[in-house]
Scaffold this motif. Structure first.
Motif, PDB file in Angstrom:
ATOM      1  N   ASP A   1       4.628   8.403  15.691  1.00  0.00           N
ATOM      2  CA  ASP A   1       3.456   7.819  15.037  1.00  0.00           C
ATOM      3  C   ASP A   1       3.927   6.919  13.900  1.00  0.00           C
ATOM      4  OD1 ASP A   1       0.350   9.172  13.643  1.00  0.00           O
ATOM      5  OD2 ASP A   1       0.985   7.137  14.163  1.00  0.00           O
ATOM      6  N   ALA A   2       3.536   5.630  13.961  1.00  0.00           N
ATOM      7  CA  ALA A   2       3.971   4.690  12.932  1.00  0.00           C
ATOM      8  C   ALA A   2       3.348   4.995  11.578  1.00  0.00           C
ATOM      9  CB  ALA A   2       3.624   3.261  13.348  1.00  0.00           C
ATOM     10  N   ARG A   3       2.238   5.715  11.558  1.00  0.00           N
ATOM     11  CA  ARG A   3       1.584   6.011  10.275  1.00  0.00           C
ATOM     12  C   ARG A   3       2.400   6.961   9.414  1.00  0.00           C
ATOM     13  NH1 ARG A   3      -4.180   7.990  12.239  1.00  0.00           N
ATOM     14  NH2 ARG A   3      -2.808   9.026  13.731  1.00  0.00           N
ATOM     15  N   GLU A   4       3.319   7.705  10.029  1.00  0.00           N
ATOM     16  CA  GLU A   4       4.173   8.590   9.260  1.00  0.00           C
ATOM     17  C   GLU A   4       5.359   7.848   8.657  1.00  0.00           C
ATOM     18  OE1 GLU A   4       3.292  12.465  12.132  1.00  0.00           O
ATOM     19  OE2 GLU A   4       5.341  11.709  11.855  1.00  0.00           O
ATOM     20  N   VAL A   5       5.836   6.801   9.337  1.00  0.00           N
ATOM     21  CA  VAL A   5       6.986   6.044   8.839  1.00  0.00           C
ATOM     22  C   VAL A   5       6.551   5.013   7.809  1.00  0.00           C
ATOM     23  CG1 VAL A   5       8.920   4.588   9.515  1.00  0.00           C
ATOM     24  CG2 VAL A   5       8.139   6.414  11.029  1.00  0.00           C
ATOM     25  N   LEU A   6       5.532   4.212   8.137  1.00  0.00           N
ATOM     26  CA  LEU A   6       5.013   3.208   7.211  1.00  0.00           C
ATOM     27  C   LEU A   6       3.742   3.763   6.583  1.00  0.00           C
ATOM     28  CD1 LEU A   6       5.472  -0.078   9.257  1.00  0.00           C
ATOM     29  CD2 LEU A   6       6.976   0.872   7.541  1.00  0.00           C
ATOM     30  N   SER A   7       3.876   4.380   5.439  1.00  0.00           N
ATOM     31  CA  SER A   7       2.735   4.985   4.768  1.00  0.00           C
ATOM     32  C   SER A   7       2.876   4.809   3.267  1.00  0.00           C
ATOM     33  CB  SER A   7       2.619   6.473   5.106  1.00  0.00           C
ATOM     34  OG  SER A   7       3.775   7.160   4.663  1.00  0.00           O
ATOM     35  N   ARG A   8       1.823   5.091   2.589  1.00  0.00           N
ATOM     36  CA  ARG A   8       1.806   4.944   1.131  1.00  0.00           C
ATOM     37  C   ARG A   8       2.765   5.930   0.471  1.00  0.00           C
ATOM     38  NH1 ARG A   8      -1.136   7.009  -3.287  1.00  0.00           N
ATOM     39  NH2 ARG A   8      -1.775   5.404  -4.797  1.00  0.00           N
ATOM     40  N   SER A   9       2.756   7.156   0.910  1.00  0.00           N
ATOM     41  CA  SER A   9       3.630   8.169   0.311  1.00  0.00           C
ATOM     42  C   SER A   9       5.097   7.860   0.585  1.00  0.00           C
ATOM     43  CB  SER A   9       3.259   9.549   0.855  1.00  0.00           C
ATOM     44  OG  SER A   9       3.377   9.555   2.280  1.00  0.00           O
ATOM     45  N   ALA A  10       5.415   7.403   1.815  1.00  0.00           N
ATOM     46  CA  ALA A  10       6.801   7.071   2.121  1.00  0.00           C
ATOM     47  C   ALA A  10       7.307   5.903   1.273  1.00  0.00           C
ATOM     48  CB  ALA A  10       6.932   6.726   3.610  1.00  0.00           C
ATOM     49  N   LEU A  11       6.458   4.909   1.058  1.00  0.00           N
ATOM     50  CA  LEU A  11       6.862   3.765   0.233  1.00  0.00           C
ATOM     51  C   LEU A  11       7.052   4.169  -1.219  1.00  0.00           C
ATOM     52  CD1 LEU A  11       7.479   0.787   0.020  1.00  0.00           C
ATOM     53  CD2 LEU A  11       5.041   0.320  -0.148  1.00  0.00           C
ATOM     54  N   LEU A  12       6.181   5.018  -1.744  1.00  0.00           N
ATOM     55  CA  LEU A  12       6.364   5.484  -3.124  1.00  0.00           C
ATOM     56  C   LEU A  12       7.649   6.280  -3.272  1.00  0.00           C
ATOM     57  CD1 LEU A  12       2.732   6.524  -4.155  1.00  0.00           C
ATOM     58  CD2 LEU A  12       4.103   4.697  -5.128  1.00  0.00           C
ATOM     59  N   SER A  13       7.974   7.091  -2.287  1.00  0.00           N
ATOM     60  CA  SER A  13       9.224   7.851  -2.341  1.00  0.00           C
ATOM     61  C   SER A  13      10.432   6.915  -2.352  1.00  0.00           C
ATOM     62  CB  SER A  13       9.295   8.804  -1.147  1.00  0.00           C
ATOM     63  OG  SER A  13       8.203   9.707  -1.153  1.00  0.00           O
ATOM     64  N   ASP A  14      10.413   5.871  -1.518  1.00  0.00           N
ATOM     65  CA  ASP A  14      11.515   4.911  -1.506  1.00  0.00           C
ATOM     66  C   ASP A  14      11.630   4.170  -2.828  1.00  0.00           C
ATOM     67  OD1 ASP A  14      11.082   3.934   1.984  1.00  0.00           O
ATOM     68  OD2 ASP A  14      12.176   5.595   1.052  1.00  0.00           O
ATOM     69  N   ILE A  15      10.507   3.810  -3.421  1.00  0.00           N
ATOM     70  CA  ILE A  15      10.536   3.092  -4.704  1.00  0.00           C
ATOM     71  C   ILE A  15      11.184   3.945  -5.781  1.00  0.00           C
ATOM     72  CG2 ILE A  15       9.049   2.227  -6.548  1.00  0.00           C
ATOM     73  CD1 ILE A  15       7.162   1.191  -4.383  1.00  0.00           C
ATOM     74  N   VAL A  16      10.827   5.215  -5.823  1.00  0.00           N
ATOM     75  CA  VAL A  16      11.418   6.101  -6.828  1.00  0.00           C
ATOM     76  C   VAL A  16      12.880   6.368  -6.520  1.00  0.00           C
ATOM     77  CG1 VAL A  16      11.270   8.394  -7.859  1.00  0.00           C
ATOM     78  CG2 VAL A  16       9.180   7.144  -7.327  1.00  0.00           C
TER      79      VAL A  16
ATOM     80  N   LYS B   1      15.084   4.465  -4.794  1.00  0.00           N
ATOM     81  CA  LYS B   1      15.946   3.283  -4.901  1.00  0.00           C
ATOM     82  C   LYS B   1      16.044   2.726  -6.316  1.00  0.00           C
ATOM     83  CE  LYS B   1      16.975   3.162  -0.557  1.00  0.00           C
ATOM     84  NZ  LYS B   1      16.388   2.194   0.339  1.00  0.00           N
ATOM     85  N   GLY B   2      15.399   3.349  -7.294  1.00  0.00           N
ATOM     86  CA  GLY B   2      15.538   2.900  -8.681  1.00  0.00           C
ATOM     87  C   GLY B   2      14.701   1.707  -9.050  1.00  0.00           C
ATOM     88  N   VAL B   3      13.650   1.433  -8.312  1.00  0.00           N
ATOM     89  CA  VAL B   3      12.782   0.294  -8.648  1.00  0.00           C
ATOM     90  C   VAL B   3      12.027   0.561  -9.952  1.00  0.00           C
ATOM     91  CG1 VAL B   3      10.906  -1.167  -7.788  1.00  0.00           C
ATOM     92  CG2 VAL B   3      12.582  -0.242  -6.206  1.00  0.00           C
ATOM     93  N   MET B   4      11.797   1.830 -10.257  1.00  0.00           N
ATOM     94  CA  MET B   4      11.036   2.178 -11.460  1.00  0.00           C
ATOM     95  C   MET B   4      11.753   1.761 -12.739  1.00  0.00           C
ATOM     96  SD  MET B   4       8.260   3.543 -10.328  1.00  0.00           S
ATOM     97  CE  MET B   4       7.648   4.306 -11.807  1.00  0.00           C
TER      98      MET B   4
ATOM     99  N   ILE C   1       0.505   1.283  -5.131  1.00  0.00           N
ATOM    100  CA  ILE C   1      -0.534   2.234  -5.550  1.00  0.00           C
ATOM    101  C   ILE C   1      -1.932   1.674  -5.323  1.00  0.00           C
ATOM    102  CG2 ILE C   1       0.987   3.314  -7.240  1.00  0.00           C
ATOM    103  CD1 ILE C   1      -0.385   1.754  -9.428  1.00  0.00           C
ATOM    104  N   SER C   2      -2.024   0.348  -5.015  1.00  0.00           N
ATOM    105  CA  SER C   2      -3.338  -0.217  -4.692  1.00  0.00           C
ATOM    106  C   SER C   2      -3.807   0.185  -3.293  1.00  0.00           C
ATOM    107  CB  SER C   2      -3.297  -1.746  -4.790  1.00  0.00           C
ATOM    108  OG  SER C   2      -3.016  -2.149  -6.116  1.00  0.00           O
TER     109      SER C   2
END
Length: 1025
Positions: A366-381, A383-386, A327-328
């Motif tokens: 486009d790599a910006r669609e695969v490696l992005s802030r929104s994509a990482l937040l979706s994976d975190i939620v 995969k149960g990291v929360m 989120i930073s």
């Protein structure tokens, strides 16, 4: 060049030269031998020569000689005995390190190597300063002592790495040398040498892949070789991060990734954890927050999957770091509105970073669609990291990403940010990251909070005063807020305009059907549903206890027991390994102590030799100084003679080198001062000339500048008109293109609907097949679980049965052993009882014999010898012959004794049972007692016991007759009866048979025919018994 018939001769010659102080000649002799082509066959003598050669090179700091010798020795023993080369190189490294450490220990304090490059030669300015300057302090002298040895140590590391490169037989030594070189750079903060060392290792790896036809080339497909190279690169990465050389650290990461791609094999999870941990630091320092977050995400997943020793606190801190790092990242794209070239460069960079992080991207996308802030937040939620994140971090995430509080957002986030520093803590030793610092994300979170406040305010307000906006954001002053706002407006994150004249911030207008308002209403509906569920919560039913849960619990308990068993075995193996290591260490200490004693003896001999050498060198130096003083004196006189001056030298004063040098230095100082005065005069002249030249050229420069401005203005107008015309033409062309393409819009939509419908059918079909396959797998797994349960039940019953059988067999064997022991004890007790009775019977027989012998001896005589005189036992026969008249008395005593034993009576004391004292007598040749004779006469025949008569009750086996001694002076009387053994009388007492004749003869011999004068001791003793 020296030639020797045998290598031993060269070694002896070198030792002789060293003893006389000619180390250079000894080194040259050994160097000629090593480089000679005559001795290319390895032998043990060459190894001893190499050791001596290395010692000389280290003592004299001859790195080039050492390198040449080692290269030649590698050629000799590469294919024969490569371990010898390894020992020589280890000895070379040991001596160099020891000399450097000794030089540093001799210094007064811990000196820092403040020179920029250890490989650079002394510059002329440094040499001039060292000769002219009067600084001769302790620090400078220590630095002059220490620096050459550290230069030589660094040269040693480079030489060894160069010799061992691309050598498959010495890969371990190559890796060890690289590690020691890294530690050298880390200990003394040598950044320049570290960069050079990394470049050397990188070139070695490039040459290894380039020249694949070498004979001893290492094979990186082997696990051992690959592990050594990876360990070296990971050590390089660690040292680079500790030295804060982030560029070299990133290049080290690329080297590790290149090795992994080269062999198509991933390293161990522990090493990959270190890899991602170092990537987090590198990306954070380079302000690549997105890749920093992805590195944390990869590290967390890796540790959670493979590291079972992490505690819950470690997982919580790492998960919090993942979420905060994500989120930073700023929520807008920095490349918005960039040119095509910049976008292509950014795309290449993203693909490169994704490969380092372990992601495979399609270059066409486009790599910006695969490696992005929104994509990482979706994976975190997803995969149960929360679930592992700390509550404070969850609250920050909820406020900044999901909730809508435009007026209170900053005030709610601020106390949560202040708690982050308290949550920072050190991780356990099982984690590759020693410490997690959550407070490092506070500045980025404050910036994100500022952007969220402006974004949410833009959705609610059209105009807001600057003072109100400043109060809503307590983190920064308005200047900082304005800077962040301008960045957000520039990259199309917020639509706003700041009007300082009116003191307001104007946000862009939003339609009712816009995405932001629709999203806002959706959030409102979700919150209302949440409030309803809190006011009237649904009744929760108690879930029934399922058999599957109980079965899984049993399975988990069984796995825990198996894991505990494995852990116990590992601990036992670890303890055995520690014992073996302790024994090995003790052996190493013993060998080391022996080596130390030998080295001490060698040092003593070397010190004595050095003292002699020092005295000789001192004498030579004194003679040389005297000669130099004479030469300086002649030179000074010559120079002064040229200038027309004569050297004034007092004949009484001794001219020394120091005085002449001082005089020469003074002369040089005077010449230098004269030269400086001339330079000052020349500089003043040049200054006046330059000032005059500039005064003349100033109006010419101004005129040329004005003409240049006019030409630039005309050129600018022309270029501006040309750009306007080109823009108009481009606009017209774009409109025509739009009108041409708008006709195909309906066909495009139809084609899109067809494709979507076809893919929907395929998706439904695949989903149905997947459900059927999952159901089949579940049924198979259920049957497998049932079969395992039955097998486990059968196994446990079989174990119980076997345990019971073993217990019964053990009980039976125990009972048999007890019976055997009891029977053995009884048998032994019986044998002991029989042995005791036997011993008692033997003691009684011995006592009887002893008493019988005592009674046979005569008690008194008128002429018996003095008491205390010794009579030999050989005289007993003769004494027995003289004592024949006393046989009847003896038999009576024996009768009383044996009869008294048969009756019940009180036990007799030891004193009462003691026999009468034996009194020897002296017997003459005619068998007559002579009280006055004191001469010992041996008996003429052996003693025979008395034997009885012919009575049937007498004991058989006594065949000889008893012959009592004669009475008076006549011959002994003939016996009237034979000796009878003891028997029992009719009264129950034992009555030995006694011959009256024998008794009378005995009494006659005693001088008492009636037999009433029996010795008192005998009568009293037997009467008591």
């Amino acid at each position: 060049m020296s030639t020797f018939a045998k290598p031993e001769n060269a070694l002896k010659r070198a030792e002789e030269l060293m003893n006389v102080g000619q180390k250079q000649a000894a080194l040259q002799a050994l160097h000629d031998l090593i480089t000679s082509k005559r001795y290319r066959a390895w032998q043990k003598t060459l190894e001893r020569i190499m050791f001596k050669y290395i010692e000389l090179c280290v003592d004299m700091r001859k790195g080039r000689f050492a390198k040449d010798g080692l290269i030649q020795y590698r050629i000799v023993c590469q294919q024969v005995n490569v371990s010898s080369l390894e020992e020589v190189i280890k000895y070379f490294l040991h001596l160099s390190s020891e000399k450097a450490e000794k030089a540093q220990a001799q210094a007064s304090a811990e000196l820092s190597l403040d020179i920029e490059d250890l490989e650079a030669e002394n510059q002329p300015e440094d040499l001039m300063l060292s000769y002219v300057s009067g600084e001769k302090g302790k620090e400078r002298s220590d630095r002059e002592l220490v620096t050459p040895w550290f230069k030589f140590l660094w040269e040693t590391y480079r030489t060894v790495l160069e010799i061992l490169r691309n050598n498959s037989k010495l890969e371990a030594l190559y890796a060890m040398t690289a590690h020691r070189a890294f530690q050298f750079c880390l200990q003394y903060k040598r950044t320049t040498e570290f960069r050079r060392l990394c470049e050397i290792l990188r070139n070695h790896l490039i040459n290894l892949n380039k020249y694949r036809d070498q004979r001893d080339r290492p094979d990186l497909t082997l696990p051992e070789s690959l592990q050594l190279y990876l360990d070296t690169r990971f050590e390089q990465l660690k040292v680079a991060t500790e030295l804060e050389l982030w560029q070299e650290a990133f290049r080290s990461v690329e080297d590790i990734h290149g090795l992994m791609m080269m062999v198509k094999k991933s390293p161990k999870p522990q090493m990959m954890a270190i890899y991602y941990a170092k990537l987090t630091k590198i990306f954070w320092v380079s302000n690549s927050n997105l890749f920093h977050a992805y590195a944390w995400y990869k590290l967390f997943n890796l540790q959670k999957s493979y590291n079972k020793n992490l505690t819950q606190k470690d997982l919580q801190l790492m998960a919090s770091s993942v979420l905060l790092a994500t989120i930073s990242v700023l929520p807008y794209d920095h490349k918005y509105g960039a040119s095509h070239l910049e976008l292509e460069m950014e795309k290449d960079r993203n693909i490169r970073m994704a490969n380092l992080l372990g992601f495979t991207l399609d270059p066409r996308k486009d790599a910006r669609e695969v490696l992005s802030r929104s994509a990482l937040l979706s994976d975190i939620v997803a995969k149960g990291v929360m679930t592992y994140v700390a509550p404070e971090v969850k609250d920050i995430y909820g406020l900044l990403e999901t909730e809508f509080h435009p007026l209170e957002l900053a005030s709610k986030v601020q106390p949560l940010l202040s708690k982050l520093s308290k949550n920072s803590d050190k991780l356990s030793s099982a984690s590759p990251v020693p410490e997690v610092l959550l407070e490092q994300y506070i500045p980025a979170l404050e910036t994100l909070t500022t952007l969220r406040v402006m974004q949410q305010a833009s959705q609610v307000y059209q105009t807001m005063k600057i003072e109100t906006l400043s109060k809503m954001i307590p983190f920064f002053d308005f200047a900082t807020v304005e800077k962040h706002a301008l960045d957000a407006i520039k990259y199309n994150f917020v639509q706003a305009k700041i009007d300082h004249l009116k003191g307001v911030v104007q946000f862009g207008s939003q339609d009712l059907e816009s995405d932001k308002i629709r999203n806002h209403l959706t959030i409102l509906a979700k919150r209302l549903n949440k409030a309803i569920s809190l006011i009237a919560p649904p009744l929760a039913e108690k879930p029934p206890v399922s058999y599957a849960a109980l079965s899984s619990a049993v399975e988990k308990e069984h796995k825990k027991l198996l894991a505990r068993k494995v852990l116990i075995e590992r601990r036992k193996e670890e303890q055995e390994r520690l014992m073996i290591e302790m024994e090995r260490e003790e052996e190493t200490k013993r060998i080391k102590q022996q080596k130390l004693s030998e080295e001490a003896e060698q040092k003593r001999l070397a010190a004595e030799s050095a003292k002699r050498e020092e005295a000789r060198i001192r004498k030579e130096i004194e003679e040389k100084e005297i000669e130099e003083a004479r030469m300086l004196l002649a030179e000074a006189e010559r120079r002064k003679g040229k200038k027309g001056k004569k050297a004034v030298i007092d004949g009484d004063v001794k001219v020394t080198k120091q005085s002449l040098m001082e005089e020469a230095l003074n002369e040089q100082q005077r010449e230098r001062q004269e030269f400086e005065r001339k330079l000052q005069k020349l500089a003043k002249t040049m200054d006046h000339l330059e000032r005059a030249r500039r005064e003349e050229e100033t109006p010419l420069i101004d005129a040329a500048f004005k003409k240049r401005q006019e030409d630039d203005a005309v050129f600018f107008q022309h270029q501006q008109l040309l750009a306007i015309d080109q823009g108009r033409q481009q606009h017209v062309a774009d409109l025509a293109e739009k009108n041409r393409l708008i006709r195909m819009l309906e066909d495009k939509n139809q084609f899109q609907e067809q494709v979507m419908s076809r893919r929907q059918d395929e998706f439904v079909k695949l989903k149905r097949e997947r459900d059927e396959r999952v159901a089949e797998l579940r049924l198979i797994r259920k049957q497998e679980i049932e079969r395992r349960r039955k097998m486990e039940c059968y196994r446990r019953q079989e174990e119980v049965r076997l345990v019971k059988l073993r217990e019964e067999e053990a009980a039976r064997k125990r009972i048999e052993e007890e019976n055997k022991k009891r029977e053995e004890a009884e048998r032994k007790a019986k044998l002991d009882e029989i042995a005791a009775k036997q011993r008692q019977r033997e003691m009684e027989l011995e006592e009887r014999d002893r008493l019988a012998k005592g009674t046979l001896m005569p008690q008194t005589r008128s002429d018996e010898p003095k008491p205390g005189k010794y009579v030999s036992p050989l005289l007993r026969k003769k004494l027995a012959g003289d004592a024949a008249p006393a046989a009847s008395t003896e038999r009576e005593v024996a009768v009383d004794r044996w009869s008294s034993r048969t009756e019940d009576r009180a036990p007799v004391s030891v004193e009462e049972r003691r026999p009468a004292p034996f009194r020897p007598r002296v017997v003459d040749d005619d068998r007559q007692v002579s009280g006055s004779a004191d001469r010992y006469m041996p008996p003429r025949s052996r003693y025979e016991p008395p034997r009885g008569g012919t009575d049937s009750s007498s004991g058989a086996g006594f065949n000889s007759k008893y012959e009592p001694p004669r009475g008076g002076d006549g011959p002994p009387a003939a016996p009237s009866a034979r000796y009878e053994p003891p028997g029992r009388a009719s009264s129950g007492r034992y009555e030995p048979p006694v011959s009256r004749d024998s008794k009378d003869s005995f009494d006659t011999l005693r001088g008492r025919p009636d037999g009433g004068a029996r010795p008192r001791a005998f009568s009293e003793r037997w009467g008591r018994n």
